[in-house]
Design an enzyme around this catalytic site. Structure first.
Site, short mmCIF file in Angstrom:
data_model
loop_
_atom_site.label_atom_id
_atom_site.label_comp_id
_atom_site.label_asym_id
_atom_site.label_seq_id
_atom_site.Cartn_x
_atom_site.Cartn_y
_atom_site.Cartn_z
N GLU A 429 1.17 -1.10 0.35
CA GLU A 429 -0.20 -0.46 -0.14
C GLU A 429 0.81 1.29 0.19
O GLU A 429 0.44 2.10 0.67
CB GLU A 429 -0.67 0.43 1.35
CG GLU A 429 -1.98 -0.89 1.18
CD GLU A 429 -2.69 -1.07 0.10
OE1 GLU A 429 -2.80 -0.48 -1.38
OE2 GLU A 429 -2.76 -2.10 -0.27
N GLY A 430 2.03 1.11 -0.63
CA GLY A 430 3.05 2.08 -0.62
C GLY A 430 4.10 1.92 0.35
O GLY A 430 3.65 1.81 1.50
#
Length: 568
Positions: A429-430
């Site tokens: 998620e980054g």
């Protein structure tokens, strides 16, 4: 030591630290009364303690596997997912028009925290579905909403997110997956996606994939990307799972942890899909899901920290080594350094949980009021929640292993699993580096105004605490002032200098916010709350001094070393 849901902490934080009352006072969330909140947290805690927690070791020791193209999940996971679905936990925050409960994000955050502590491998499945529900609510047309949202909310179907490709990780714009128009208004999706969490299972009737792909006229880079709903089974005229779609699971990844959560490689071969949102606007739609997931992933880190802490505390109470200074029982929990480790672990969890809940309160207030200030605060806190929440998850899980001593390195104790499972949360998620760059970049495009408003709240609270807790209040006020000065410096720099100190800046911000929430807790309640606040403010907060020095160091020294120098 079996998992115990920290219900008292959640209630205390909601009532005395993160001001959840203001959410209850809005028209949108007026039904989230104290009685409703207590019932929700109690039932969720019971589910986590009795249904999910017993599967923590099962998922690790009996991983998901791929047999003849079918994903076979860990024993008990199907029944547990059904229990989650039957309780309405998948659609907690979703629109009641499509079967959701319409509850505040703040309560969903508390529930996800408990689920993550109990069994992170399984909790990933509802988290992905929740993110997909939100993306569809914001961006899909009414036909797609009616077709997919009721099934997702009920748990009959589940959802995934498909961004990454072998050549396109953080650089999503490099993706090659294609979407070609069909005569009936649908699209033929072709390409390969990797790292797809819960990309398939053997317990839901359908798996719905949100897939980023490029239309024939899509421009290069992220501006030419569109988003598509591509289900495993194409819904029939009655809205039920029909014909098999043109997609398959190629393989499962072999991972350090999260063995109970199947991470798959997906292949799409002219699979039927439907456009979600406007053409070429896929990144905007996907970011709705990603922002939801980023808060959720930060909460995963907090939940795992809680599980690891409880595991270590139970061991420390039982393990006997030498003479101890309190009762002489020999339990290592009485040794000063072990007590330090456990106390700091508990203080870290409280601080980070408060940040995540405050982030969620801001999200709820933004939704309920439309206020630009609440929207900006929610955006500011999201990268801090994601990055620092997962960092703390790793650090507390590592400390938990250390408390176990040599037995922490032995798999049978279960201590190492927390660290293995949580490690990926700093990446997916980054990555946390990207979160830090987002904080000092996109989130500072307002010249730091949202940050300064947050710091004003911290300083105002410290001022009000001076009469009761003068030394702690002074420490927090001074730290906030140092962060204010660093922020003023930061917003005057070019992006390269900002990015060079971004990770340190984010961590310093989190340290000061954590101290702020501990100070609020200490003002609200004496005894253990005040003692825990003192531990955080005197032992953890001072870290901000070195961090802010790093944040202001600039980029030039980093690039004084060439690639060849690094390799020498």
């Amino acid at each position: 030591m079996p998992y115990r849901a920290p219900l008292r902490d959640f209630t205390f934080l909601l009532d005395h630290v993160v001001a959840f009352d203001q959410v209850r006072q809005t028209d949108r969330f007026s039904e989230a009364t104290p009685e409703t909140t207590k019932a929700i947290l109690t039932e969720a805690g019971k589910l986590c303690e009795e249904v999910l927690a017993p599967l923590q070791r099962v998922g690790d020791q009996h991983p998901a596997r791929l047999e003849n193209g079918v994903v076979c999940t860990s024993p008990g996971f199907g029944a547990a997912f059904a229990a989650i679905a039957d309780g309405g936990w998948l659609g907690m925050t979703a629109d009641p028009e499509y079967g959701g409960l319409g509850l505040p994000q703040t309560l969903a955050t508390a529930v996800n925290d408990m689920m993550s502590a109990a069994c992170l491998s399984l909790q990933l499945a509802p988290l992905m579905t929740q993110g997909q529900i939100e993306a569809l609510e914001h961006h899909a047309d009414d036909t797609l909403k009616a077709r997919f949202l009721p099934k997702l909310n009920s748990g009959e179907w589940c959802g995934t997110m498909n961004l990454t490709e072998p050549q396109a990780g953080s650089d999503v714009g490099a993706l090659r997956t294609k979407a070609e128009p069909n005569a009936d208004g649908s699209y033929a999706i072709s390409g390969q996606k990797i790292y797809i969490s819960w990309g398939d299972n053997d317990f839901t009737d359908n798996v719905c994939h949100l897939v980023l792909a490029r239309l024939p006229d899509g421009a290069p880079g992220t501006r030419g990307i569109s988003l598509f709903m591509v289900p495993k089974f194409i819904p029939d005229a009655d809205g039920n799972s029909g014909a098999r779609n043109g997609l398959r699971v190629v393989s499962l990844e072999h991972k350090l942890g999260l063995h109970g959560s199947p991470t798959v490689v997906m292949e799409y071969d002219r699979a039927t899909g439907w456009l979600v949102g406007a053409p070429h606007q896929g990144m905007a739609a996907m970011f709705t899901m990603m922002n939801n997931a980023r808060v959720g992933v930060g909460v995963q880190g907090i939940g795992v920290a809680e599980g690891a802490y409880q595991h270590a505390l139970g061991f420390a109470r039982d393990r006997k080594q030498g003479k101890t200074p309190v009762t002489g029982s020999g339990a290592i929990v009485e040794h000063a350094d072990v007590r330090r480790a456990l106390s700091v672990m508990k203080a870290e969890i409280f601080a980070m949980r408060a940040i995540a809940l405050a982030n969620s309160v801001a999200i709820d207030m933004a939704r309920a009021t439309g206020s630009d200030e609440w929207t900006a605060r929610a955006a500011l806190l999201t990268p801090i929640t994601k990055a620092h929440g997962t960092d703390i998850g790793c650090e507390v899980a590592s400390a938990g292993m250390q408390v176990h001593g040599g037995m922490g390195f032995i798999e049978e104790t279960g201590a190492a699993q927390y660290l293995r499972d949580v490690r990926v949360t700093t990446i997916y998620e980054g990555t946390n580096g990207i979160q830090a760059m987002d904080l000092v970049g996109r989130k500072m495009m307002d010249s730091g105004e949202a940050a300064f408003r947050m710091l004003q709240d911290v300083e105002d609270c410290a001022e009000s605490a001076r009469a009761l807790l003068p030394d702690l209040a002074e420490n927090v006020w001074q730290a906030a002032e140092s962060l204010r000065e660093a922020t003023e410096w930061l917003v005057a720099q070019d992006m390269q200098d900002r990015f060079a100190g971004a990770t340190a800046y984010l961590r310093a911000f989190a340290r000061i916010l954590g101290a702020h929430y501990h100070l609020k807790a200490a003002m609200a309640e004496d005894g253990p709350r005040r003692a825990l606040a003192r531990i955080f403010i005197t032992r953890v907060l001072p870290e901000h001094i070195g961090l802010l020095a790093q944040a202001r160091a600039g980029a030039s020294a980093l690039y004084a070393l060439s690639d060849e120098d690094l390799a020498a």
